[in-house]
Each structure stands twice: as structure tokens, then as C-alpha cells.
Write an enzyme that holds these catalytic residues in place. Structure first.
Site, mmCIF file in Angstrom:
data_model
loop_
_atom_site.group_PDB
_atom_site.id
_atom_site.type_symbol
_atom_site.label_atom_id
_atom_site.label_comp_id
_atom_site.label_asym_id
_atom_site.label_seq_id
_atom_site.Cartn_x
_atom_site.Cartn_y
_atom_site.Cartn_z
ATOM 1 N N LYS A 112 13.573 56.874 74.688
ATOM 2 C CA LYS A 112 14.755 57.626 75.138
ATOM 3 C C LYS A 112 14.370 59.066 75.458
ATOM 4 O O LYS A 112 13.299 59.531 75.047
ATOM 5 C CB LYS A 112 15.819 57.598 74.042
ATOM 6 N N ARG A 159 28.300 56.816 63.006
ATOM 7 C CA ARG A 159 28.141 57.210 64.411
ATOM 8 C C ARG A 159 28.706 56.160 65.360
ATOM 9 O O ARG A 159 29.653 56.426 66.077
ATOM 10 C CB ARG A 159 26.656 57.467 64.685
ATOM 11 N N HIS A 200 21.385 51.765 61.946
ATOM 12 C CA HIS A 200 20.464 52.913 61.941
ATOM 13 C C HIS A 200 20.513 53.603 60.581
ATOM 14 O O HIS A 200 21.576 53.750 59.994
ATOM 15 C CB HIS A 200 20.876 53.881 63.060
ATOM 16 N N ARG A 213 12.139 49.986 65.304
ATOM 17 C CA ARG A 213 12.351 50.793 66.511
ATOM 18 C C ARG A 213 11.595 52.107 66.342
ATOM 19 O O ARG A 213 12.050 53.007 65.637
ATOM 20 C CB ARG A 213 13.846 51.082 66.689
ATOM 21 N N TYR A 225 11.561 92.773 75.542
ATOM 22 C CA TYR A 225 12.974 93.179 75.429
ATOM 23 C C TYR A 225 13.277 93.720 74.037
ATOM 24 O O TYR A 225 12.888 93.120 73.033
ATOM 25 C CB TYR A 225 13.897 91.976 75.652
ATOM 26 N N CYS A 238 10.172 85.919 76.134
ATOM 27 C CA CYS A 238 10.989 86.025 77.353
ATOM 28 C C CYS A 238 11.211 84.629 77.930
ATOM 29 O O CYS A 238 10.688 83.647 77.411
ATOM 30 C CB CYS A 238 10.287 86.880 78.401
ATOM 31 N N ASP A 293 9.996 83.308 80.673
ATOM 32 C CA ASP A 293 8.804 82.691 81.266
ATOM 33 C C ASP A 293 7.487 83.190 80.692
ATOM 34 O O ASP A 293 6.427 82.714 81.084
ATOM 35 C CB ASP A 293 8.790 82.962 82.774
HETATM 36 C C1 LIG Z 1 16.021 57.588 68.279
HETATM 37 C C2 LIG Z 1 16.275 56.322 67.617
HETATM 38 C C3 LIG Z 1 15.224 55.601 67.038
HETATM 39 C C4 LIG Z 1 13.807 56.121 66.944
HETATM 40 O O1 LIG Z 1 13.721 57.076 65.924
HETATM 41 P P1 LIG Z 1 12.302 57.701 65.487
HETATM 42 O O2 LIG Z 1 12.600 58.353 64.209
HETATM 43 O O3 LIG Z 1 11.930 58.651 66.585
HETATM 44 O O4 LIG Z 1 11.349 56.575 65.391
HETATM 45 C C5 LIG Z 1 15.521 54.355 66.498
HETATM 46 N N1 LIG Z 1 16.777 53.858 66.531
HETATM 47 C C6 LIG Z 1 17.812 54.522 67.088
HETATM 48 C C7 LIG Z 1 19.158 53.911 67.089
HETATM 49 C C8 LIG Z 1 17.598 55.787 67.636
HETATM 50 O O5 LIG Z 1 18.629 56.450 68.163
#
Ligand SMILES: *Cc1c(COP(=O)(O)O)cnc(C)c1O
Length: 342
Positions: A5, A103, A132, A189, A233, A278, A280
Site C-alpha cells: 500500500k 476501525r 488487524h 500480511r 530562517y 528549509c 528544499d
Molecule cells: C498496513 C497493514 C498491514 C501491514 O503492516 P506492517 O506492520 O507494515 O507489516 C497489514 N494489515 C493491514 C490491514 C494493514 O493496514
């Protein structure tokens, strides 16, 4: 499941996805449908799961492209079924259950009804179910994590008993993949760990993992400034005596945060950033002159010194994913083994 992602946390989703698939990943995941489209347009045909919400036109496109969607509510079940019937095809989904993240997803006790609804509505192929973890990165055996694992297992048991257990049950992120065998189920994941970043905060860097990313720049100019000379700055830094100050072509417009305490590596030594960062450029203090073009390391190793993303978590008060995802696209990405990633 390789999580790519947010353009693979800024590193290029097609490249990281291809490398992960080459290395043995079976499936990919992204947050938005537009990110799945990028993978399909790059010719990647592996299963792709979209974690987030989708619009009705995106459902149609997902059906046509064989992209797997997250079914997180009874409303999405109805929408998906309706679009699938119109297309005369199946929509592939993973059910989302909220085991304690607050969530997205249905509550554990609603999953059976949701699975039955999918069956009754038709047009929906339930390939997976997931949830999750909220605390896996914080501590290995947190009470909340144990509770989430228990709730998820309970859901799987009741689906099994009803003959509705889908093929893929998955709960763990990078932290669980490395530190929590009980949360692995059928698949993990993995996102940040794919890029060699430390998966958890309090535990040591896992031996199986290798740091692979670095962020480099070059010295644009190095000048000897007179005593009492203000830098950047607001003149937050003023030279005490005659000092070597190098200017780097790196600023917050590149994702280098405008926060105090920044350091970079030059000639294998840590050099402090002085004055405000800054848009850049930024300036660093050096003990001696260096030629323009000298290599500067913002993240990574130089000689025996190393600046890791773990170090930046504390300095920038944010996550590693945020640090690397925020490196602006104007910073060119260079891959060191193109036969795998390209
Ligand atoms: C981003 C995400 C992950 C991956 O998480 P990491 O900690 O980067 O491995 C897994 N599952 C879901 C639902 C996520 O949003």
C-alpha cells in the site's frame, strides 16, 4: 501476503510487488482500489486484496480485473452482490472482522450472519477472513493481542462448525509474522518488514531480517562562515566562531522533517543539522571542509556509522511507515537488484 500500500511505503509498488512475488509471496494487498489498478496495469496478475472502502464503479472494475475486495459490513455485502449480479460475475472478497481495533469490520458475533448473508445474496465468493492487531508492534504478549487472537480463533471455529470457514484466515502484520507465531493462521500480511525495517518497537532487530533501504544525497556546497553568522530562517543557529557549514539539497519538501536534532552521515561521521530545515535545503555543521558532491547518508550506513529508521521513530515521533512513505516522489528511487525487481 505482501502489503504494498501507499506505493509500497514510497518504494514503488510494482517493483516491490514483483520482488516479493519472486521471493515467494502468494498474494498482494493495497489500501485503495486505485493502488490495485496500478498493479494490474503493470501486468501483475497475482491476487490483490484491497483493505479499504470502494465506490460502486470501483466494485465493477474489481469484478472485471479480478481484484479481491474487503467486505466489512452488511451494506457492502448488498452493494457487492448487486454489482456482481449486474455484471453476471462473482466478486471475490475477504470478510473483515473487528476483533479490537475499532476501525473497520463487523463484530465477532456478527460474522456468522455476514457469511450467511453473502451466501444468500449470491455473487460473492468469500475467499478469506481477516482482522488487524492493535498492539502487536508494542509488546509481544500484550493482553489485547491475546484477546484479539482468541476472538479471531473463536470466529474461525464457529465458521468451521457452520461449514463456512473460508480458505484464508489472516490476522498478523510484520510484528506478528516475526514475533507472534500464534497470530500467523493461514497467512501473514507483511508490509514494513518487506523493506527490511524493524517490525516492533521494544524488541531487538530480528536476525532473519536485513536492512535494505538507504536515503542518500550529495553536498551541494561547503563554506566557511564567519563568527556570528546566522543560518537559515529565524537564525535559530548562529556560528560561534569561524565554522564549516555545508548545504544539502534536502528539505522538508523531500520528507526530511523540520524538527530539531537531525543528523546525517558525511565521511563516516555524524554531522548535526543546524538551523531550520528549509523546503528544499538544509545546512549541517562540519569539523572541516568537504568537496561538493560528497556523499551524504540520511538513512542507512556509511563506514561504521548507521542512521536507522528506528532512530528516526524517536526523533520524528512517528512510525517507520510514515517516515519512508513521506519521502517525496521527487527523490529518485534506485533499485540495486533489478533482475528481481524490474
Ligand atoms: C498496513 C497493514 C498491514 C501491514 O503492516 P506492517 O506492520 O507494515 O507489516 C497489514 N494489515 C493491514 C490491514 C494493514 O493496514
Amino acid at each position: 501476503m505482501a502489503v504494498v500500500k501507499s506505493n509500497a511505503y514510497g518504494f514503488g509498488a510494482p517493483q516491490i510487488a514483483r520482488t516479493a512475488l519472486y521471493a515467494g509471496a502468494d498474494q498482494l494487498a493495497v489500501a485503495r482500489f486505485s493502488e490495485a489498478r496500478v498493479l494490474r496495469e503493470a501486468g501483475i496478475t497475482a491476487p490483490v486484496l484491497v483493505f479499504g472502502m470502494v465506490t460502486p464503479p470501483e466494485v465493477d472494475e474489481a469484478i472485471a480485473q479480478g481484484v479481491t475486495l474487503t467486505l466489512h459490513s452488511f451494506e457492502t455485502a448488498e452493494l457487492f452482490a448487486q454489482r456482481a449480479h449486474t455484471a453476471g460475475k462473482q466478486v471475490r472478497v475477504h470478510l473483515k472482522v473487528d476483533t479490537g481495533f475499532g476501525r473497520l469490520g463487523v463484530l465477532p458475533e456478527e460474522v456468522i450472519d455476514l457469511a450467511r448473508a453473502c451466501h444468500a445474496l449470491g455473487g460473492i465468493t468469500v475467499e478469506g477472513i481477516y482482522s488487524h492487531l492493535a498492539m502487536a508492534d508494542e509488546a509481544p504478549d500484550h493482553l489485547v493481542t491475546r484477546q484479539q487472537i482468541e476472538r479471531f480463533s473463536g470466529v474461525l471455529d464457529s465458521l468451521q462448525a457452520a461449514g463456512l470457514r473460508p480458505r484464508w484466515a489472516h490476522l498478523g502484520n510484520s510484528a506478528a509474522a516475526f514475533g507472534l507465531p500464534a497470530a500467523r493462521f493461514d497467512m501473514v500480511r507483511v508490509g514494513t518488514a518487506l523493506l527490511g525495517m524493524k517490525p516492533f518497537y521494544f524488541q531487538p532487530f530480528p536476525a532473519e531480517l536485513q536492512r535494505v533501504i538507504s536515503w542518500k544525497a550529495q553536498v551541494a556546497s561547503c563554506r566557511q562562515l564567519p563568527a556570528g553568522w546566522g543560518v537559515s530562517y529565524g537564525h535559530e543557529y548562529v556560528t560561534a566562531g569561524s565554522e564549516w557549514i555545508a548545504t544539502l539539497p534536502v528539505g522538508y519538501g523531500d520528507g526530511f522533517r523540520r524538527l530539531p536534532g537531525n543528523q546525517v552521515l558525511i565521511d563516516g561521521q555524524r554531522a548535526p543539522v543546524v538551523g531550520r530545515v528549509c523546503n528544499d535545503m538544509c545546512m549541517v555543521w562540519l569539523p572541516h571542509a568537504v568537496p561538493a558532491g560528497t556523499e551524504v547518508v540520511l538513512i542507512g550506513r556509511q563506514g561504521s556509522e548507521e542512521i536507522t529508521t528506528d532512530e528516526l521513530i524517536d526523533r520524528w515521533h512517528t512510525s517507520q511507515a510514515d517516515i519512508v512513505s513521506s519521502i517525496n516522489p521527487r527523490v529518485p528511487r534506485v533499485y540495486s537488484s533489478m533482475e528481481r525487481s524490474g
